[in-house]
Design a protein around this motif. Sequence first.
Motif, PDB file in Angstrom:
ATOM      1  N   ARG A  14     -34.563  13.191  55.040  1.00 28.43           N
ATOM      2  CA  ARG A  14     -33.265  13.874  54.965  1.00 28.43           C
ATOM      3  C   ARG A  14     -33.028  14.253  53.518  1.00 28.43           C
ATOM      4  NH1 ARG A  14     -28.524  11.420  58.258  1.00 28.43           N
ATOM      5  NH2 ARG A  14     -27.763  13.387  57.502  1.00 28.43           N
ATOM      6  N   VAL A  15     -32.735  15.517  53.284  1.00 30.93           N
ATOM      7  CA  VAL A  15     -32.531  16.042  51.933  1.00 30.93           C
ATOM      8  C   VAL A  15     -31.103  16.555  51.826  1.00 30.93           C
ATOM      9  CG1 VAL A  15     -33.353  17.698  50.221  1.00 30.93           C
ATOM     10  CG2 VAL A  15     -34.947  16.771  51.891  1.00 30.93           C
ATOM     11  N   ARG A  16     -30.406  16.150  50.756  1.00 30.92           N
ATOM     12  CA  ARG A  16     -29.020  16.575  50.532  1.00 30.92           C
ATOM     13  C   ARG A  16     -28.923  17.267  49.179  1.00 30.92           C
ATOM     14  NH1 ARG A  16     -24.077  14.764  52.449  1.00 30.92           N
ATOM     15  NH2 ARG A  16     -25.166  13.113  53.546  1.00 30.92           N
ATOM     16  N   LEU A  17     -28.286  18.440  49.154  1.00 32.91           N
ATOM     17  CA  LEU A  17     -28.033  19.152  47.899  1.00 32.91           C
ATOM     18  C   LEU A  17     -26.754  18.582  47.298  1.00 32.91           C
ATOM     19  CD1 LEU A  17     -28.859  21.508  46.029  1.00 32.91           C
ATOM     20  CD2 LEU A  17     -27.343  22.953  47.359  1.00 32.91           C
ATOM     21  N   ALA A  34     -35.788  27.407  50.104  1.00 33.74           N
ATOM     22  CA  ALA A  34     -36.956  27.142  50.946  1.00 33.74           C
ATOM     23  C   ALA A  34     -36.793  25.818  51.689  1.00 33.74           C
ATOM     24  CB  ALA A  34     -38.222  27.122  50.111  1.00 33.74           C
ATOM     25  N   LEU A  35     -36.071  24.887  51.105  1.00 31.07           N
ATOM     26  CA  LEU A  35     -35.781  23.619  51.778  1.00 31.07           C
ATOM     27  C   LEU A  35     -34.696  23.781  52.846  1.00 31.07           C
ATOM     28  CD1 LEU A  35     -35.819  21.220  48.714  1.00 31.07           C
ATOM     29  CD2 LEU A  35     -37.443  21.228  50.612  1.00 31.07           C
ATOM     30  N   GLY A  36     -34.047  24.939  52.876  1.00 29.18           N
ATOM     31  CA  GLY A  36     -33.025  25.205  53.882  1.00 29.18           C
ATOM     32  C   GLY A  36     -31.637  24.790  53.461  1.00 29.18           C
ATOM     33  N   LEU A  37     -31.422  24.568  52.180  1.00 25.53           N
ATOM     34  CA  LEU A  37     -30.128  24.126  51.679  1.00 25.53           C
ATOM     35  C   LEU A  37     -29.350  25.315  51.125  1.00 25.53           C
ATOM     36  CD1 LEU A  37     -31.463  20.988  49.829  1.00 25.53           C
ATOM     37  CD2 LEU A  37     -30.353  21.042  52.053  1.00 25.53           C
ATOM     38  N   ARG A  38     -28.080  25.414  51.476  1.00 26.39           N
ATOM     39  CA  ARG A  38     -27.257  26.534  51.040  1.00 26.39           C
ATOM     40  C   ARG A  38     -26.079  26.103  50.186  1.00 26.39           C
ATOM     41  NH1 ARG A  38     -27.094  31.365  54.837  1.00 26.39           N
ATOM     42  NH2 ARG A  38     -29.122  31.287  55.835  1.00 26.39           N
ATOM     43  N   LYS A  39     -25.297  25.164  50.671  1.00 28.16           N
ATOM     44  CA  LYS A  39     -24.069  24.748  49.997  1.00 28.16           C
ATOM     45  C   LYS A  39     -24.195  23.322  49.487  1.00 28.16           C
ATOM     46  CE  LYS A  39     -21.271  27.277  53.324  1.00 28.16           C
ATOM     47  NZ  LYS A  39     -20.202  27.127  54.316  1.00 28.16           N
ATOM     48  N   LEU A  40     -23.246  22.922  48.643  1.00 29.74           N
ATOM     49  CA  LEU A  40     -23.199  21.542  48.183  1.00 29.74           C
ATOM     50  C   LEU A  40     -23.016  20.611  49.376  1.00 29.74           C
ATOM     51  CD1 LEU A  40     -21.011  21.624  44.961  1.00 29.74           C
ATOM     52  CD2 LEU A  40     -23.453  21.254  45.157  1.00 29.74           C
ATOM     53  N   ASN A  41     -23.648  19.467  49.313  1.00 26.93           N
ATOM     54  CA  ASN A  41     -23.616  18.438  50.361  1.00 26.93           C
ATOM     55  C   ASN A  41     -24.226  18.903  51.675  1.00 26.93           C
ATOM     56  OD1 ASN A  41     -22.460  16.346  48.837  1.00 26.93           O
ATOM     57  ND2 ASN A  41     -20.480  17.343  49.015  1.00 26.93           N
ATOM     58  N   ASP A  42     -24.970  19.983  51.651  1.00 26.97           N
ATOM     59  CA  ASP A  42     -25.703  20.440  52.831  1.00 26.97           C
ATOM     60  C   ASP A  42     -26.885  19.504  53.050  1.00 26.97           C
ATOM     61  OD1 ASP A  42     -26.261  22.039  54.957  1.00 26.97           O
ATOM     62  OD2 ASP A  42     -26.982  23.756  53.785  1.00 26.97           O
ATOM     63  N   VAL A  43     -27.125  19.101  54.297  1.00 22.48           N
ATOM     64  CA  VAL A  43     -28.189  18.149  54.613  1.00 22.48           C
ATOM     65  C   VAL A  43     -29.155  18.784  55.597  1.00 22.48           C
ATOM     66  CG1 VAL A  43     -28.727  15.887  55.591  1.00 22.48           C
ATOM     67  CG2 VAL A  43     -26.641  16.208  54.266  1.00 22.48           C
ATOM     68  N   ARG A  44     -30.459  18.601  55.348  1.00 24.65           N
ATOM     69  CA  ARG A  44     -31.496  19.059  56.270  1.00 24.65           C
ATOM     70  C   ARG A  44     -32.457  17.919  56.515  1.00 24.65           C
ATOM     71  NH1 ARG A  44     -28.562  22.437  57.433  1.00 24.65           N
ATOM     72  NH2 ARG A  44     -28.643  24.614  56.888  1.00 24.65           N
ATOM     73  N   GLU A  45     -32.934  17.835  57.735  1.00 18.28           N
ATOM     74  CA  GLU A  45     -33.952  16.859  58.077  1.00 18.28           C
ATOM     75  C   GLU A  45     -35.267  17.614  58.200  1.00 18.28           C
ATOM     76  OE1 GLU A  45     -34.626  13.311  61.271  1.00 18.28           O
ATOM     77  OE2 GLU A  45     -32.601  13.934  60.720  1.00 18.28           O
ATOM     78  N   LEU A  46     -36.211  17.285  57.314  1.00 11.17           N
ATOM     79  CA  LEU A  46     -37.467  18.009  57.222  1.00 11.17           C
ATOM     80  C   LEU A  46     -38.642  17.095  57.502  1.00 11.17           C
ATOM     81  CD1 LEU A  46     -36.619  19.769  53.861  1.00 11.17           C
ATOM     82  CD2 LEU A  46     -36.504  20.800  56.122  1.00 11.17           C
TER      83      LEU A  46
END
Length: 69
Positions: A14-17, A34-46
Amino acid sequence: MAKTKKAAEGKTIRVRLFKSINSCQERHRISVRALGLRKLNDVRELKDSPSVRGLINQVSYLVRIEESA
């Protein structure tokens, strides 16, 4: 050997900006996108792979990671 490979395939990260991309290099902005993050505190599971780990390493000062199964 097949068991270890299969266990590694199912692992995710899980990656959080947590920091803004406004004042960073252009190539780092591209890496964050490229990690799929757009806004602050956006979270993606990669999927945990060498390419994803490389992107995270490049922008480690902008993101936080947490291991998940």
